[in-house]
Design a protein around this motif. Structure first.
Motif, PDB file in Angstrom:
ATOM      1  N   SER A  95       0.824  -1.208   0.000  1.00 26.97           N
ATOM      2  CA  SER A  95       0.000   0.000   0.000  1.00 26.97           C
ATOM      3  C   SER A  95       0.863   1.266   0.000  1.00 26.97           C
ATOM      4  O   SER A  95       0.595   2.212  -0.744  1.00 26.97           O
ATOM      5  CB  SER A  95      -0.889  -0.005   1.237  1.00 26.97           C
TER       6      SER A  95
ATOM      7  N   LYS B 242       6.183  -3.997   6.109  1.00 21.81           N
ATOM      8  CA  LYS B 242       5.726  -3.892   7.491  1.00 21.81           C
ATOM      9  C   LYS B 242       6.952  -3.996   8.409  1.00 21.81           C
ATOM     10  O   LYS B 242       7.977  -4.569   8.025  1.00 21.81           O
ATOM     11  CB  LYS B 242       4.731  -5.032   7.792  1.00 21.81           C
TER      12      LYS B 242
ATOM     13  N   ASN C 156      -2.932   7.755   3.115  1.00 23.18           N
ATOM     14  CA  ASN C 156      -3.504   6.417   3.184  1.00 23.18           C
ATOM     15  C   ASN C 156      -3.227   5.726   1.857  1.00 23.18           C
ATOM     16  O   ASN C 156      -3.573   6.246   0.801  1.00 23.18           O
ATOM     17  CB  ASN C 156      -5.014   6.510   3.450  1.00 23.18           C
TER      18      ASN C 156
ATOM     19  N   GLU D 254      -3.653   2.156  -0.350  1.00 16.41           N
ATOM     20  CA  GLU D 254      -4.436   0.914  -0.384  1.00 16.41           C
ATOM     21  C   GLU D 254      -4.022   0.126  -1.617  1.00 16.41           C
ATOM     22  O   GLU D 254      -4.021   0.654  -2.735  1.00 16.41           O
ATOM     23  CB  GLU D 254      -5.932   1.224  -0.440  1.00 16.41           C
TER      24      GLU D 254
ATOM     25  N   ASN E 217      -1.852   5.476  16.422  1.00 19.68           N
ATOM     26  CA  ASN E 217      -1.822   4.039  16.137  1.00 19.68           C
ATOM     27  C   ASN E 217      -2.012   3.200  17.395  1.00 19.68           C
ATOM     28  O   ASN E 217      -2.486   2.072  17.332  1.00 19.68           O
ATOM     29  CB  ASN E 217      -0.497   3.665  15.479  1.00 19.68           C
TER      30      ASN E 217
ATOM     31  N   ASN F 230      -5.311   1.055  16.141  1.00 16.64           N
ATOM     32  CA  ASN F 230      -4.995  -0.294  15.652  1.00 16.64           C
ATOM     33  C   ASN F 230      -5.417  -1.388  16.633  1.00 16.64           C
ATOM     34  O   ASN F 230      -6.161  -2.295  16.248  1.00 16.64           O
ATOM     35  CB  ASN F 230      -3.501  -0.397  15.318  1.00 16.64           C
TER      36      ASN F 230
ATOM     37  N   THR G 163      -8.697  -3.906  15.997  1.00 17.74           N
ATOM     38  CA  THR G 163      -8.272  -5.297  15.772  1.00 17.74           C
ATOM     39  C   THR G 163      -8.902  -6.238  16.792  1.00 17.74           C
ATOM     40  O   THR G 163      -9.395  -7.316  16.449  1.00 17.74           O
ATOM     41  CB  THR G 163      -6.731  -5.374  15.853  1.00 17.74           C
TER      42      THR G 163
ATOM     43  N   THR H 219      -8.274  -0.121  10.037  1.00 15.70           N
ATOM     44  CA  THR H 219      -6.856   0.196  10.263  1.00 15.70           C
ATOM     45  C   THR H 219      -6.065  -0.941   9.626  1.00 15.70           C
ATOM     46  O   THR H 219      -6.620  -2.008   9.350  1.00 15.70           O
ATOM     47  CB  THR H 219      -6.501   0.245  11.768  1.00 15.70           C
ATOM     48  N   SER H 220      -4.759  -0.716   9.435  1.00 18.86           N
ATOM     49  CA  SER H 220      -4.002  -1.779   8.760  1.00 18.86           C
ATOM     50  C   SER H 220      -3.951  -3.031   9.631  1.00 18.86           C
ATOM     51  O   SER H 220      -3.997  -4.152   9.126  1.00 18.86           O
ATOM     52  CB  SER H 220      -2.606  -1.292   8.378  1.00 18.86           C
TER      53      SER H 220
ATOM     54  N   PHE I 293      -7.197  -4.931   9.167  1.00 15.13           N
ATOM     55  CA  PHE I 293      -7.248  -5.683   7.904  1.00 15.13           C
ATOM     56  C   PHE I 293      -6.281  -6.865   7.937  1.00 15.13           C
ATOM     57  O   PHE I 293      -6.576  -7.924   7.399  1.00 15.13           O
ATOM     58  CB  PHE I 293      -6.948  -4.754   6.719  1.00 15.13           C
ATOM     59  N   ASP I 294      -5.139  -6.669   8.588  1.00 13.24           N
ATOM     60  CA  ASP I 294      -4.192  -7.789   8.681  1.00 13.24           C
ATOM     61  C   ASP I 294      -4.799  -8.926   9.505  1.00 13.24           C
ATOM     62  O   ASP I 294      -4.638 -10.092   9.189  1.00 13.24           O
ATOM     63  CB  ASP I 294      -2.866  -7.323   9.310  1.00 13.24           C
TER      64      ASP I 294
ATOM     65  N   GLU J  25       1.406  -5.780  13.203  1.00  7.44           N
ATOM     66  CA  GLU J  25       2.558  -4.937  13.587  1.00  7.44           C
ATOM     67  C   GLU J  25       2.458  -4.584  15.072  1.00  7.44           C
ATOM     68  O   GLU J  25       2.236  -3.432  15.426  1.00  7.44           O
ATOM     69  CB  GLU J  25       2.548  -3.647  12.762  1.00  7.44           C
TER      70      GLU J  25
END
Ligand SMILES: NC(=O)c1ccc[n+]([C@@H]2O[C@H](COP(=O)([O-])OP(=O)(O)OC[C@H]3O[C@@H](n4cnc5c(N)ncnc54)[C@H](OP(=O)(O)O)[C@@H]3O)[C@@H](O)[C@H]2O)c1
Length: 308
Positions: free
Chosen positions: A17, A79, A130, A132, A188, A192, A196, A253-254, A257-258, A266
């Protein structure tokens, strides 16, 4: 010293991204030679940007041994937990003259990356845009802040900023860079983990009870940052929350999605870094520590191939 007029070689490690957007912007501007260091073959990239979509050709390598010459700049866009896997790229791309810009979230960029870069200068970078990845050769740039990237206001930072002349990416240099890194970390540190752990998008942060929890997580983190010698304002936590509320609650947030994708999170560069610094200074962080324990449990399950 790097002159902005020179035609430089810029290697981008990781075309996800963030790396896809920087590689696409730099290649479209055509001022420098851009090399993509990737794990899967790729010869062109479509970049969707506010000005419209562009398709650029890319020189991409999947094997570090095929890289023929060192780079003037290496932009690390993996990452944080993938950093060590980039060692073979650094081996081929870096000399003591190379500058390595680390476009990753979290703190400790130099400590994480410098041992791998053969004496190159390592430059932490804060990413605000951002990115993507819509598919392996298709990325989208969204610009929600008044700047897209920030670096320290020193010689390397100013040279880095000039790389992006003629691109849509707005790079700001700052004499208060260390505080900016922590302000981004604060954002973050709540967005995050909470998206999550709840498996909900950022709207969950607007619940009054979750907001109160966020404030207490942030208060701990601000105390840690100050113990580290970072000049964080009294309202740094509130500002982090206010920044989050500027964005649509529909955003994820990343890390969220992870988790959905069963990928590694992360964790260590974000909540893990806050708790590690707290331990160095004897600052109590029970809430961040609880988040860290739960996120590590998710990571271990992902590593064992257990579905989310
Ligand atoms: N996305 C955002 O909007 C955003 C915003 C601010 C900050 N950040 C931060 O920016 C950093 C990058 O995030 P991202 O969202 O771009 O992650 P990402 O989409 O997962 O992209 C990472 C890329 O690195 C590649 N990669 C990993 N190891 C590699 C290796 N050894 N050699 C070559 N390529 C390798 C991956 O390849 P594969 O495709 O083969 O897996 C992937 O394409 C993170 O620290 C993130 O927190 C992201």
């Amino acid at each position: 010293m790097t002159s902005p007029q020179q035609h430089l070689t810029i290697a981008v490690i990781g075309l996800g991204s963030i790396g896809g957007v920087v590689a696409g912007c730099l290649a479209a501007a055509g001022r420098h030679e851009v090399i993509a260091c990737v794990r899967r073959p790729l010869d062109r990239l479509t970049l969707e940007q506010p000005q419209g979509a562009v398709e650029v050709k890319l020189a991409a390598f999947t094997d570090p041994a095929r890289v023929e010459k060192p780079a003037d700049w290496v932009l690390l866009c993996t990452k944080t937990h993938e950093t060590e896997s980039a060692a073979p790229w650094f081996e081929r791309l870096c000399t003591s003259q190379t500058r390595v810009a680390v476009l990753q979230n979290g703190i400790g960029h130099v400590e994480r990356v410098a041992p791998l870069t053969r004496g190159a200068t390592v430059l932490p970078v804060i990413v605000y845009y951002n990115g993507e990845r819509l598919s392996p050769d298709h990325v989208r740039l969204r610009q929600g802040f008044d700047r897209d990237i920030a670096v320290a206001d020193d010689e390397a930072g100013r040279d880095f900023a000039r790389l992006f002349d003629g691109t849509p990416l707005r790079v700001r240099t700052s004499s208060e860079f260390a505080a900016l890194v922590w302000q981004k970390l604060l954002i973050n540190a709540v967005a995050n983990p909470i998206t999550t752990l709840t498996l909900q998008r950022q709207a969950v942060l607007r619940r009054p009870d979750v907001q109160e929890l966020c404030r207490r997580i942030l208060n701990e983190a601000v105390a840690v940052g100050r113990a580290e010698g970072i000049a964080l304002a009294d309202d740094a936590g509130e500002r982090a929350l206010a920044t989050l509320f500027c964005f649509s609650g529909e955003l994820g947030t990343s890390m969220y999605f992870d988790r959905l994708a069963g990928r590694q999170l992360e964790v260590e560069a974000l909540t893990g870094a806050i708790v590690a610094a707290a331990d160095r200074h004897g600052v109590p962080t029970p809430l961040n520590r609880a988040l860290l324990t739960l996120l590590r449990a998710i990571n271990d399950a992902a590593a064992a191939g257990k579905p989310p």
